[in-house]
Structures are given as structure tokens and as C-alpha cells.
Design a protein around this motif. Sequence first.
Motif, PDB file in Angstrom:
ATOM      1  N   ASP A 101     -11.502  76.842  39.505  1.00  0.00           N
ATOM      2  CA  ASP A 101     -10.134  75.751  39.382  1.00  0.00           C
ATOM      3  C   ASP A 101      -9.819  74.380  38.181  1.00  0.00           C
ATOM      4  O   ASP A 101     -10.269  73.405  39.413  1.00  0.00           O
ATOM      5  CB  ASP A 101      -9.000  75.852  40.612  1.00  0.00           C
ATOM      6  CG  ASP A 101      -7.367  75.928  40.374  1.00  0.00           C
ATOM      7  OD1 ASP A 101      -7.134  74.562  39.253  1.00  0.00           O
ATOM      8  OD2 ASP A 101      -6.872  75.412  41.327  1.00  0.00           O
ATOM      9  N   TYR A 158      -8.110  78.544  35.068  1.00  0.00           N
ATOM     10  CA  TYR A 158      -8.144  79.243  36.376  1.00  0.00           C
ATOM     11  C   TYR A 158      -8.638  80.387  36.028  1.00  0.00           C
ATOM     12  O   TYR A 158      -7.896  81.354  35.373  1.00  0.00           O
ATOM     13  CB  TYR A 158      -6.484  79.064  36.694  1.00  0.00           C
ATOM     14  CG  TYR A 158      -6.258  79.942  38.192  1.00  0.00           C
ATOM     15  CD1 TYR A 158      -7.209  79.197  39.485  1.00  0.00           C
ATOM     16  CD2 TYR A 158      -6.417  81.644  38.237  1.00  0.00           C
ATOM     17  CE1 TYR A 158      -6.630  79.602  40.386  1.00  0.00           C
ATOM     18  CE2 TYR A 158      -6.811  81.872  39.485  1.00  0.00           C
ATOM     19  CZ  TYR A 158      -7.220  81.105  41.026  1.00  0.00           C
ATOM     20  OH  TYR A 158      -6.454  81.959  42.195  1.00  0.00           O
ATOM     21  N   ASP A 211      -8.618  71.372  36.137  1.00  0.00           N
ATOM     22  CA  ASP A 211      -7.713  70.557  35.731  1.00  0.00           C
ATOM     23  C   ASP A 211      -9.058  69.916  34.510  1.00  0.00           C
ATOM     24  O   ASP A 211      -9.413  68.985  34.606  1.00  0.00           O
ATOM     25  CB  ASP A 211      -7.095  69.314  36.415  1.00  0.00           C
ATOM     26  CG  ASP A 211      -6.127  69.841  37.380  1.00  0.00           C
ATOM     27  OD1 ASP A 211      -5.796  70.837  37.203  1.00  0.00           O
ATOM     28  OD2 ASP A 211      -6.020  69.299  38.404  1.00  0.00           O
ATOM     29  N   SER A 230      -5.030  70.335  30.060  1.00  0.00           N
ATOM     30  CA  SER A 230      -4.500  71.765  30.292  1.00  0.00           C
ATOM     31  C   SER A 230      -5.304  72.424  31.568  1.00  0.00           C
ATOM     32  O   SER A 230      -6.434  71.325  32.159  1.00  0.00           O
ATOM     33  CB  SER A 230      -5.460  72.460  28.912  1.00  0.00           C
ATOM     34  OG  SER A 230      -6.463  72.370  29.717  1.00  0.00           O
ATOM     35  N   LYS A 231      -5.498  73.023  31.581  1.00  0.00           N
ATOM     36  CA  LYS A 231      -5.986  73.764  33.892  1.00  0.00           C
ATOM     37  C   LYS A 231      -6.346  75.658  33.190  1.00  0.00           C
ATOM     38  O   LYS A 231      -5.978  75.956  32.262  1.00  0.00           O
ATOM     39  CB  LYS A 231      -4.694  73.506  33.847  1.00  0.00           C
ATOM     40  CG  LYS A 231      -4.044  72.280  34.586  1.00  0.00           C
ATOM     41  CD  LYS A 231      -2.534  72.908  35.440  1.00  0.00           C
ATOM     42  CE  LYS A 231      -1.500  71.206  36.533  1.00  0.00           C
ATOM     43  NZ  LYS A 231      -2.755  70.365  36.513  1.00  0.00           N
ATOM     44  N   ASN A 240     -10.596  71.549  40.547  1.00  0.00           N
ATOM     45  CA  ASN A 240      -9.632  71.983  42.127  1.00  0.00           C
ATOM     46  C   ASN A 240      -9.996  73.230  42.758  1.00  0.00           C
ATOM     47  O   ASN A 240      -9.618  72.880  44.461  1.00  0.00           O
ATOM     48  CB  ASN A 240      -7.898  72.526  41.375  1.00  0.00           C
ATOM     49  CG  ASN A 240      -7.636  71.603  40.881  1.00  0.00           C
ATOM     50  OD1 ASN A 240      -7.152  70.248  41.003  1.00  0.00           O
ATOM     51  ND2 ASN A 240      -7.418  72.046  39.952  1.00  0.00           N
TER      52      ASN A 240
END
Length: 117
Positions: free
Chosen positions: A83, A93, A85, A90-91, A62
Motif C-alpha cells: 500500500d 494497493y 502513496d 496516485s495510490k 502506508n
Amino acid sequence: MNIKDQVKNMDAMVSQGDIVNAVKKYFATNANTSDYENSTTNSKKEMVTKMEGFLGAISNVNGIKHHKTIVDGTNSASEFTFDFDMKDGSKIYWHEIIQREWNDQGQVIKEEYFNAN
């Protein structure tokens, strides 16, 4: 060796997501790393393997933002936000400071990650 140029070039590669090649190009063979989750590597080879595995688990980037860098002698500190994905849903950051120690040949010999949140 101009450390400021080395740092600038490495940070540019990281900003483009070319992290594995940045490690291959700028890490000394015996470089070690540690992060704020107590994960360590003890060689360039280990770090390349770790980064290949990590990048392979990303489904979407991202954004990668390089905020600023400070260089003092053979030490540097670069601030980034990552950032991602992940393929597992899960993400990630991360807002972090990457502190590097460089040798006289312009290679990273120690890299530490600090949570900047």
C-alpha cells in the motif's frame, strides 16, 4: 543451500521495504521477472534499476504486509499486500502472489507476480 531459509530472509527484507537490497542479495545475475501487467526484466541489473526507480517514486509507504509463504523444493510462493502513496498523487494497493524459482546456490532465477485480488 536451504531454500526455506533464503525465502524467509528475502521475505523479511521485502516486508521491511528493503526491496532493492533483497534483489541485490538474492537474485542470480541472469534472473528474469514478469508481472501481470506484462512488464519484464531479463537480469538482476535490470530488476535493481526497475526497483530503484519504483521506490524513488513512492512518497509514503502506508503498509507492506506479508501474509504467508509456501516452499516446495526450489519453488516458493509468497503473498503480500503493498500500500503506497506515489509522488504523482496516485495510490498503489497491490495484493499479490510472488512466485519464485530458486537455483541450487539459493538465488532467485525467475520471479513472477500474480494479482491475488
